[in-house]
Design an enzyme around this catalytic site. Structure first.
Site, PDB file in Angstrom:
ATOM      1  N   PHE A  81       0.286  20.370   1.351  1.00  0.00           N
ATOM      2  CA  PHE A  81      -0.373  20.635   2.646  1.00  0.00           C
ATOM      3  C   PHE A  81      -0.810  19.332   3.281  1.00  0.00           C
ATOM      4  CE2 PHE A  81      -3.420  21.067  -0.813  1.00  0.00           C
ATOM      5  CZ  PHE A  81      -4.490  20.301  -0.401  1.00  0.00           C
TER       6      PHE A  81
ATOM      7  N   TYR B 206      -8.308   8.294  -4.621  1.00  0.00           N
ATOM      8  CA  TYR B 206      -9.304   9.274  -4.193  1.00  0.00           C
ATOM      9  C   TYR B 206     -10.456   9.477  -5.156  1.00  0.00           C
ATOM     10  CZ  TYR B 206      -6.139  10.116  -0.382  1.00  0.00           C
ATOM     11  OH  TYR B 206      -5.367   9.945   0.731  1.00  0.00           O
TER      12      TYR B 206
END
Length: 417
Positions: free
Chosen positions: A417, A124
C-alpha cells in the site's frame, strides 16, 4: 534555506507526482492524464511535500485503513505511503519532519497505530516502527515436487473454474472481505484496487497492462471460496521439451479446502515446470502440499508491514489474546511521547482484554518498536528477551507475554500500500 514543508495546493499536484516518480526511480515525466487519475487518491490534508524554491523535492502521504487484528477485531490505522526524498536533498531531515507531523496528526485523529511497507530495513525503527509481519516467496521445481500428475481436480465436491476479469471485479471483493476478516495483518482493498488488478483502470505510469489468468474455487454448495490469478512469465521449448514458468499474482482462500485446491490446480498446469508463489505468509501451507517440500526453494524471506503504536491502551485493548485470564504490567519506552508509559494489560478467558495506565511495578520493559513487533502476534517476547531487547522484572514474565501475544498462524499483510 528555502525549503518549506507543507500540504500541496491543487496546482502543486503534478509537481508532487513528478517528485514521487523521481524518488521511486520511475520516469520523471508525468504522463498525460496521470494527474487526473491519481488526484482522487490524494487527501491533500494528509499529503505533504517539501518544496525548494517552489519545486517539490520530497513526498509523503497517509490514508485511513482498516487493519485486521488477532481475535478478529478491526482497528483504524493510518497507512503511510509514497515516502520519497529526491537524491539532491537527502540528509536534511525532510522525511523525519514529515513523519513527525503525520504521526502527531494521526494521534490527534484517534488512529491508534500507523502502518507502512518499508522499502529499506534501517529507516523506520528510528521513528518507533517495528516489523509486524513478514513474507516468504517460493519457487517450486514441479518435476521434483513428487506430485500426482494425474490430478483431475478437487475431490471434496468443489470445482475450479476459469474466470473473466469482469467476473473477478464483481465477485472477489466480497470474497476478499471473508479472507481478510480471518487473517490478522490484512488491510482492506479499495474498488480502485480491483479495477487496476483487472485492467479496468490502467495508470499511464504502470505501462501496458497484460491480462492475467483468473480462476475461482467453488465449494460443493457453489459458493465462491477462493481466487487465484497468474501469468506465464517464461515459455519456450527445446528438443520438444517445455520450459514454462507460471508466476502467481494472488491466491486467496476463505477456507482451507479452497486454498489447497487452487494450489493443486496451479501445480498441475500443463507444461508448467516452475511456479513462483509471490509473497506469502511465512507459514503458508504451500511447501507441505508437495510430496517433496525440498522442491520449494525460498526466493524471498523478509520483513513486510511495519507498525507504530500511537495509543497503547486503545491498541492493546482492541486485539484478542490467548492463554486465558492473565495480567501483565508493561513499561513502554517511547522517546517521541506518543505511546509511552506504564500499562496494565488484563485478559479474560475469552481472550478479550483491557489495557489501562497503572503506577504498579512493571513486569516487562520494552521499546515502542518492540511492542510493534509483538502486536500482531508475529514475534516472540521470549526471543526478544534473549536478545536483551525486553527486560524482565518478574520471572517468567516473557513467557506469560508469549502465551498472550502469539497467534496460531503468523500474521500476513497480503497487499502493498
Amino acid at each position: 534555506m528555502s525549503l518549506e514543508i507543507r500540504s500541496p495546493a491543487e496546482s502543486d499536484v503534478p509537481d508532487w507526482i513528478r517528485a514521487l516518480n523521481v524518488g521511486f526511480h520511475r520516469s520523471p515525466s508525468v504522463a498525460e492524464g496521470e494527474t487526473a487519475m491519481r488526484r482522487p487518491m490524494l487527501d491533500l490534508e494528509r499529503t505533504q511535500g517539501a518544496f525548494d524554491e517552489g519545486r517539490c523535492v520530497a513526498t509523503f502521504r497517509s490514508l485511513p485503513q482498516e487493519l485486521t487484528l488477532p481475535g478478529g477485531g478491526l482497528l483504524t490505522a493510518s497507512a503511510i505511503t509514497n515516502v520519497s526524498v529526491t537524491a539532491t536533498h537527502r540528509r536534511r531531515g525532510l522525511a523525519g519532519r514529515m513523519m513527525a507531523t503525520d504521526l502527531a496528526a494521526a494521534k490527534e485523529r484517534g488512529e491508534a497505530v500507523s502502518i507502512l511497507v518499508a522499502a529499506e530495513y534501517p529507516i523506520y525503527g528510528r521513528y518507533g516502527f517495528g516489523p509486524a509481519t513478514w513474507v516468504t516467496g517460493w519457487e517450486i521445481d514441479i518435476p521434483r515436487a513428487a506430485l500426482d500428475r494425474r490430478y483431475a481436480g478437487p475431490d471434496d465436491g468443489g470445482r475450479v473454474d476459469i474466470a473473466t476479469a469482469a467476473e473477478v471485479r464483481k465477485a472477489s471483493p466480497a470474497l476478499f472481505d471473508r479472507v481478510r476478516l480471518r487473517t490478522p495483518g490484512t488491510i482492506k482493498r479499495s474498488p480502485l484496487w480491483w479495477e487496476r488488478t483487472t485492467g479496468q483502470t490502467v495508470f499511464p505510469s504502470d505501462g501496458p497492462w497484460t491480462e492475467p489468468f483468473f480462476a475461482f474455487y467453488r465449494g460443493a454448495d457453489g459458493r465462491i471460496d477462493g481466487l487465484a490469478s497468474w501469468e506465464i512469465s517464461e515459455s519456450h521449448w527445446q528438443d520438444k521439451l517445455p520450459t514454462v514458468e507460471a508466476k502467481v499474482q494472488q491466491l486467496i482462500g476463505a477456507t482451507p479446502a479452497a486454498e489447497r485446491a487452487l494450489w493443486r490446480f496451479l501445480l498441475s498446469l500443463d507444461w508448467v515446470n516452475r511456479l513462483t508463489s509471490g509473497l506469502r505468509a511465512p507459514d503458508d501451507v504451500l511447501p507441505l502440499l508437495l510430496g517433496d517440500p525440498r522442491a520449494a526453494h525460498t526466493e524471498t524471506h523478509a520483513d513486510f508491514m511495519w507498525l507504530r503504536v500511537l495509543d497503547t491502551p486503545v491498541a492493546l485493548s482492541a486485539r484478542g489474546y490467548g492463554g486465558g485470564p492473565a495480567a501483565l504490567v508493561l513499561d513502554v519506552q517511547d522517546p517521541a511521547g506518543f505511546a509511552g508509559g506504564r500499562f496494565l494489560l488484563e485478559t479474560d478467558a475469552t481472550g478479550a482484554a483491557r489495557c489501562t495506565p497503572t503506577p504498579a511495578a512493571p513486569d516487562l520493559t520494552l521499546s515502542v518498536s518492540d511492542l510493534a513487533c509483538l502486536y500482531l502476534g508475529d514475534e516472540s517476547p521470549v526471543r526478544l528477551a534473549a536478545l536483551g531487547r525486553i527486560t524482565e522484572h518478574r520471572a517468567e514474565a516473557a513467557r506469560t507475554a508469549d502465551t498472550l501475544f502469539r497467534t496460531p498462524r503468523r500474521p500476513w499483510c497480503i497487499d502493498v500500500f
